[in-house]
Design an enzyme around this catalytic site. Structure first.
Site, short mmCIF file in Angstrom:
data_model
loop_
_atom_site.label_atom_id
_atom_site.label_comp_id
_atom_site.label_asym_id
_atom_site.label_seq_id
_atom_site.Cartn_x
_atom_site.Cartn_y
_atom_site.Cartn_z
N ASN A 532 0.97 3.19 4.36
CA ASN A 532 2.40 2.90 4.40
C ASN A 532 3.28 4.09 4.79
O ASN A 532 4.37 3.91 5.32
CB ASN A 532 2.87 2.39 3.03
CG ASN A 532 2.93 0.87 2.99
OD1 ASN A 532 2.54 0.21 3.94
ND2 ASN A 532 3.44 0.34 1.90
N ASP A 578 -5.36 1.44 -5.22
CA ASP A 578 -6.26 2.57 -5.09
C ASP A 578 -6.36 3.41 -6.37
O ASP A 578 -7.17 4.33 -6.44
CB ASP A 578 -5.84 3.47 -3.92
CG ASP A 578 -4.48 4.10 -4.15
OD1 ASP A 578 -3.68 3.53 -4.92
OD2 ASP A 578 -4.20 5.16 -3.57
N ARG A 607 -0.98 -12.26 -16.75
CA ARG A 607 0.38 -12.14 -17.23
C ARG A 607 0.91 -13.54 -17.58
O ARG A 607 0.40 -14.55 -17.06
CB ARG A 607 1.29 -11.49 -16.18
CG ARG A 607 0.90 -10.05 -15.85
CD ARG A 607 1.15 -9.12 -17.00
NE ARG A 607 0.92 -7.72 -16.66
CZ ARG A 607 -0.22 -7.07 -16.90
NH1 ARG A 607 -1.24 -7.71 -17.45
NH2 ARG A 607 -0.33 -5.80 -16.58
N ASP A 667 3.47 -9.40 -5.77
CA ASP A 667 2.44 -10.22 -6.39
C ASP A 667 3.05 -11.41 -7.14
O ASP A 667 2.47 -12.50 -7.16
CB ASP A 667 1.59 -9.37 -7.34
CG ASP A 667 2.41 -8.53 -8.29
OD1 ASP A 667 3.64 -8.53 -8.16
OD2 ASP A 667 1.81 -7.87 -9.16
#
Length: 742
Positions: A532, A578, A607, A667
């Protein structure tokens, strides 16, 4: 005085010493050390795997000869073979996208009703549109090799087990199958019976009958080929005097496989310039008009021992061959690869239906005598533990051991045996000196640690901890298996996935550890690094056992995580941050669950979003409520075609803008998009054995401030629910039945 003259003992008199002796307190410490070590061993053994394996995740019984299995390879030539997963062949029935090796394992054979501990020495035979594989399977009950078979109707992608097709009272292996005069014959190795036998198929491939005994010699790894008008039988006789383990070749020739065989003039034959040779390691083949023989280095402890030789001269009076290059991509995943340690057999055939060469190769993930080695090391740890227990007992005074010197007093001998008596006296004199030294050493060491002082107690505790540690190590070596983190099959099929991680230059040290660790996981096909920001790494900066592709993005946005990527070669991708480190076995378990539910997101961090308005809750809260309705995609499996298409749909445009605005919640958005497309559960949870968040050590995580991070996510939930509706109903823990979602 005599007993009848002794005065009676009053109740106030002290008891005799023999009655009031008590065990030395230090002995309790020594006994406690031994007991703790034994408890540690029992606990370590009973603990076993962290999670149970589901019924269809079959494992074979360990065998001293290894854990052999067979894989399928395809190529434009016999010298350019690639594993079947390279070709992207899929099998929906086995949830394999793509199909991956191994193709046949002992678990497959056992599932067909024939006990098996390994599969080795496979041979192919093409007939009637099907590809038949014959191979040795070892029966763990009888410790004997039998011949089993399997058939493929889809060019080697999937195999149907046919069970054991040839079983004798002696060991069988190396099932060389060929045709002659429209009949099918099999010539397995039967050296344990002292001869070489030829069988004919009565009902191919299931029923065979003995045709004749070809030679009264215990030949191993024998083949018959038709070359330039004659039939040649090539094998190795390891029973002959001075025969080498690699096996000098012996050659016979005949006008027919059924006719008498004539020995070659120069038997036995050294095929190399230095006089050495290599046993057959598969079927000889003809390519571009040349005859090639496949050889192997028998008994190789490690490494791939398959070699290929071009036959230069083959006559009744002369034989000459030269080794030719045979390039094969050796796996770099070690024990996690099905053939990571060794291979010793290859059979190749031309496949007219696909205009490719097909090959089958056996392989083993562990080296020779691995189980014996682990057993030896384990008992060595036990031995050291026992010595330390004795030493601790001596140091604290619980054990006092003195070797009587009278054991070394020589016996009187007759005069006519004076020389023998002198030798015996000298030996016992040496033993007496040794025992005296040991007694002195014991006296010096005895009671050196005073367990009543705090310092002595610290020493004792440290020694006990060492005892427990060594006992656990020994137990792990003996009962802990070979250390491989194997993949889990679905209906006997294996597959692979692509690992995606998004990062930038400030987290390069995380990335290096990430790539080196996860590239060794068995089912990882490729690692794609989504870069990124900053200078991207070069290839030699990342140590990997699989290909690594760095995809440099133009804009620093979390939406890049789900960018469409046509270069991905697998249906499954695992999005993994990562900074998360977990065992390969956790990835393999999650991949298996996804293969069973490919339309869902399968993750490791559950969650719960509930309330009005929706509020973002952590895993602890979800467990208190008994369920979850989201999983974090920072560690999750998904169908990249399905997930990425939904994420970049027109409907998701509003959500993507909100992700850029908050620099968060990508997400959460994907969970909403999946829930919006289905009325059923869209998430599955897999509990990791352990996981380490490396961002806690680096200080470069997005979610360093947990409270602020959760507040932003609650805002995302409120806005996403307005646009995309609600999430699916709460998914209960421990509802899947495999024991992995507790």
């Amino acid at each position: 005085p005599p007993p009848h003259l002794q005065p009676p003992m009053s109740s106030s008199s002290p008891r005799p010493a023999t009655q009031r002796r008590r065990l030395h307190p230090a002995a309790y410490l020594s006994a406690a050390a031994t007991l703790l070590a034994l408890v540690a061993a029992a606990f370590s053994r009973a603990l076993g795997p962290r999670f149970p394996s589901p019924p269809d995740a079959r494992r074979c019984r360990p065998d001293p000869d290894g854990s052999w299995s067979a894989g399928v390879f395809l190529g434009d030539s016999p010298f350019a073979l690639k594993p079947i997963e390279h070709w992207g062949i899929s099998a929906d029935a086995g949830a394999a996208w793509p199909v991956a090796n191994p193709a046949v394992t002992c678990a497959d054979v056992a599932q067909s009703g024939s006990p098996s501990s390994f599969v080795a020495s496979p041979f192919l035979f093409l007939q009637g549109g099907g590809i038949y594989m014959f191979f040795e399977t070892k029966n763990p009950v009888t410790s004997q090799g039998d011949i089993a078979a399997a058939v493929s109707k889809d060019a080697g992608a999937t195999w149907q087990q046919l069970g054991v097709v040839l079983d004798e009272e002696w060991h069988l292996s190396y099932p060389y199958v060929f045709s002659y005069n429209s009949k099918v014959y099999m010539m397995p190795e039967s050296s344990k019976n002292g001869d070489l036998r030829l069988y004919r198929a009565l009902d191919f491939p299931l029923k065979w009958t003995l045709e004749k005994v070809l030679l009264e010699k215990p030949l191993v790894d024998s083949v018959i080929i038709n070359f330039r008008g004659s039939y040649w039988l090539i094998g190795s006789d390891l029973s002959s005097y001075g025969a080498k383990q690699n096996g000098e070749l012996s050659i016979w020739y005949s006008s027919s496989p059924l006719a008498p065989w004539n020995p070659h003039r120069h038997n036995t034959i050294g095929s190399m310039d230095n006089g050495s040779s290599f046993r057959n390691g598969g079927r000889p083949f003809v390519y571009d008009g040349d005859l090639y023989r496949i050889g192997k280095q028998s008994g190789g402890v490690s490494g791939h021992s398959i070699k290929v030789f071009r036959v230069e001269i083959l006559t009744a009076n002369e034989y000459k061959e030269i080794e030719v290059p045979f390039v094969f991509d050796k796996p770099r995943k070690g024990r996690n690869a099905w053939n990571g340690a060794r291979s010793h057999h290859l059979d190749v055939q031309w496949l007219p239906s696909s205009q490719l060469w097909i090959g089958v190769m056996d392989g083993d993930r562990v080296s020779s005598n691995d189980s014996v080695h682990r057993l030896t090391i384990g008992y060595m740890f036990y031995g050291v533990t026992l010595l330390l227990v004795l030493l601790l007992g001596g140091l604290i005074g619980a054990i006092r051991c003195t070797i009587p010197l009278r054991w070394c007093v020589p016996h009187t001998e007759k005069r006519d045996d004076f020389f023998h008596s002198k030798q015996q006296f000298f030996l016992k004199y040496k033993l007496s000196s040794l025992f005296s030294s040991l007694n002195k050493l014991g006296s010096l060491l005895g009671g050196r640690i005073n367990y009543r002082t705090w310092k002595g107690r610290v020493y004792v505790v440290l020694v006990i901890l060492v005892l427990i540690f060594l006992t656990c190590l020994g137990t792990h070596c003996i009962y802990g298996g070979n250390g491989a983190e194997e993949p889990y099959p679905i209906k006997g099929r294996y597959s692979q996935f692509t690992l995606l991680t998004m990062t930038y230059d400030a987290r390069l040290w995380n990335l290096k550890m990430f790539v080196e660790h996860y590239s060794k996981c068995a089912s990882v096909r490729e690692i794609v690094v989504i870069w990124n920001k900053g200078r991207p790494p070069v290839q030699n900066e990342l140590k990997s056992a699989v290909p690594v592709r760095v995809r440099v993005e133009d804009k620093n946005t979390l939406n890049n995580r789900f960018n469409m990527d046509e270069k991905i070669k697998t249906r499954a991708v695992m999005e993994l941050d990562d900074d998360i480190m977990m065992p390969c076995d956790d990835l393999e378990r999650g991949f298996k669950v996804w293969r069973e539910h490919p339309d869902r997101i399968v993750g490791y961090y559950p969650r719960l979003a509930e309330g009005t308005p929706l509020e973002y809750r952590n895993e602890r809260y979800a467990r208190q409520q008994g369920g979850y309705n989201m999983v974090l995609t920072g560690a999750a499996f998904m169908d990249h075609g399905l997930a990425f298409e939904r994420y970049w749909s027109k409907k998701a445009e509003v959500g993507r803008k909100m992700v850029d605005s908050f620099f968060n919640c990508e997400d959460v958005l994907l969970n909403f998009l999946f829930a919006n497309a289905s009325s059923m559960s869209t998430v599955e949870y897999v509990k990791p054995a352990w996981a380490i968040d490396m961002s806690k050590f680096s200080g470069v995580a997005i979610s360093r401030n947990t409270q602020a991070h959760y507040h932003v996510r609650s805002k995302c939930l409120a806005k996403f629910s307005e646009v995309y509706g609600n999430l699916t109903a709460k998914r209960l823990f421990s509802s899947r039945g495999d024991g992995w979602d507790v």
